[in-house]
Design a protein around this motif. Structure first.
Motif, PDB file in Angstrom:
ATOM      1  N   ASN A   6     -13.262  18.258  13.233  1.00 12.10           N
ATOM      2  CA  ASN A   6     -12.069  18.525  12.442  1.00 12.10           C
ATOM      3  C   ASN A   6     -11.354  17.213  12.114  1.00 12.10           C
ATOM      4  N   LEU A   7     -11.714  16.641  10.956  1.00 15.98           N
ATOM      5  CA  LEU A   7     -11.064  15.425  10.469  1.00 15.98           C
ATOM      6  C   LEU A   7     -10.488  15.702   9.085  1.00 15.98           C
TER       7      LEU A   7
ATOM      8  N   LYS B  99      -7.665   3.238  19.352  1.00 17.94           N
ATOM      9  CA  LYS B  99      -9.028   2.809  19.669  1.00 17.94           C
ATOM     10  C   LYS B  99      -9.804   3.897  20.411  1.00 17.94           C
ATOM     11  N   THR B 100      -9.175   4.542  21.380  1.00 19.19           N
ATOM     12  CA  THR B 100      -9.890   5.579  22.120  1.00 19.19           C
ATOM     13  C   THR B 100     -10.208   6.766  21.215  1.00 19.19           C
ATOM     14  N   ARG B 101      -9.329   7.065  20.277  1.00 18.07           N
ATOM     15  CA  ARG B 101      -9.602   8.140  19.322  1.00 18.07           C
ATOM     16  C   ARG B 101     -10.815   7.783  18.464  1.00 18.07           C
ATOM     17  N   LEU B 102     -10.879   6.547  17.994  1.00 18.57           N
ATOM     18  CA  LEU B 102     -12.007   6.102  17.173  1.00 18.57           C
ATOM     19  C   LEU B 102     -13.312   6.134  17.971  1.00 18.57           C
TER      20      LEU B 102
ATOM     21  N   SER C  19     -34.140   8.205  17.162  1.00 11.55           N
ATOM     22  CA  SER C  19     -33.024   8.193  18.106  1.00 11.55           C
ATOM     23  C   SER C  19     -31.765   7.696  17.411  1.00 11.55           C
ATOM     24  N   VAL C  20     -30.675   8.390  17.623  1.00 18.06           N
ATOM     25  CA  VAL C  20     -29.379   7.925  17.143  1.00 18.06           C
ATOM     26  C   VAL C  20     -28.781   7.085  18.261  1.00 18.06           C
ATOM     27  N   LEU C  21     -28.600   5.797  17.989  1.00 21.93           N
ATOM     28  CA  LEU C  21     -28.102   4.878  19.009  1.00 21.93           C
ATOM     29  C   LEU C  21     -26.584   4.841  19.062  1.00 21.93           C
ATOM     30  N   GLY C  22     -25.941   5.171  17.957  1.00 25.90           N
ATOM     31  CA  GLY C  22     -24.489   5.159  17.953  1.00 25.90           C
ATOM     32  C   GLY C  22     -23.950   5.218  16.543  1.00 25.90           C
ATOM     33  N   ALA C  23     -22.652   5.365  16.444  1.00 22.06           N
ATOM     34  CA  ALA C  23     -21.973   5.403  15.153  1.00 22.06           C
ATOM     35  C   ALA C  23     -20.815   4.425  15.189  1.00 22.06           C
ATOM     36  N   GLU C  24     -20.571   3.780  14.063  1.00 21.76           N
ATOM     37  CA  GLU C  24     -19.470   2.832  13.948  1.00 21.76           C
ATOM     38  C   GLU C  24     -18.666   3.203  12.709  1.00 21.76           C
ATOM     39  N   THR C  25     -17.478   3.715  12.926  1.00 22.29           N
ATOM     40  CA  THR C  25     -16.616   4.161  11.844  1.00 22.29           C
ATOM     41  C   THR C  25     -15.540   3.119  11.586  1.00 22.29           C
ATOM     42  N   THR C  26     -15.214   2.929  10.318  1.00 20.72           N
ATOM     43  CA  THR C  26     -14.126   2.002   9.994  1.00 20.72           C
ATOM     44  C   THR C  26     -12.797   2.598  10.461  1.00 20.72           C
TER      45      THR C  26
ATOM     46  N   ASP D 175     -10.102   3.195   8.926  1.00 14.53           N
ATOM     47  CA  ASP D 175      -9.504   4.182   8.023  1.00 14.53           C
ATOM     48  C   ASP D 175     -10.355   5.449   7.899  1.00 14.53           C
ATOM     49  N   LEU D 176     -11.446   5.535   8.650  1.00 12.07           N
ATOM     50  CA  LEU D 176     -12.337   6.703   8.696  1.00 12.07           C
ATOM     51  C   LEU D 176     -12.977   7.039   7.349  1.00 12.07           C
TER      52      LEU D 176
END
Length: 114
Positions: free
Chosen positions: A83-84, A2-5, A34-41, A43-44
């Protein structure tokens, strides 16, 4: 995990905001994005980037069109910076949280004056 995500989401939001602010030259872009945030699944594979745009409805629509047409460029810049193994597909989502907050603040100020 979770912290990595969370770190990945924060980094994607930061890089996307920087690219939108300094590298995109589309005339349809509003000056106040404005970028308020990102939400990644988990599985990235996919990432929703929440965007706030101040201005009238037509300017907001034009800005969303400009961002959607620049998705590939922004994804490439994110891939170059972070780097992903796999860079997620990016989708921009309009979020009116800032506008809503400004309306609520205005209403509260009006009530306080009375």
């Amino acid at each position: 995990m979770k912290t990595r995500l969370i770190r990945i989401n924060d980094e994607i939001a930061r890089v996307s905001a920087e690219v939108i602010r300094s590298e995109l030259t589309d005339p349809r872009l509003s000056s106040v994005v404005s970028v308020l945030g990102a939400e990644t699944t988990n599985d990235l594979k996919y990432c929703k980037i929440r965007i706030s745009i101040l201005g009238d409805t037509s300017k907001q629509e034009e800005t969303m069109q400009a961002l959607n047409s620049a998705t590939g460029f922004i994804r490439k810049r994110v891939a170059d910076t972070i780097n992903l193994r796999q860079t997620p597909e990016i989708k921009f989502v309009y979020d009116d949280a800032i506008e809503h907050g400004m309306r609520m603040r205005k209403l509260i100020d009006e009530v306080n004056k009375k």
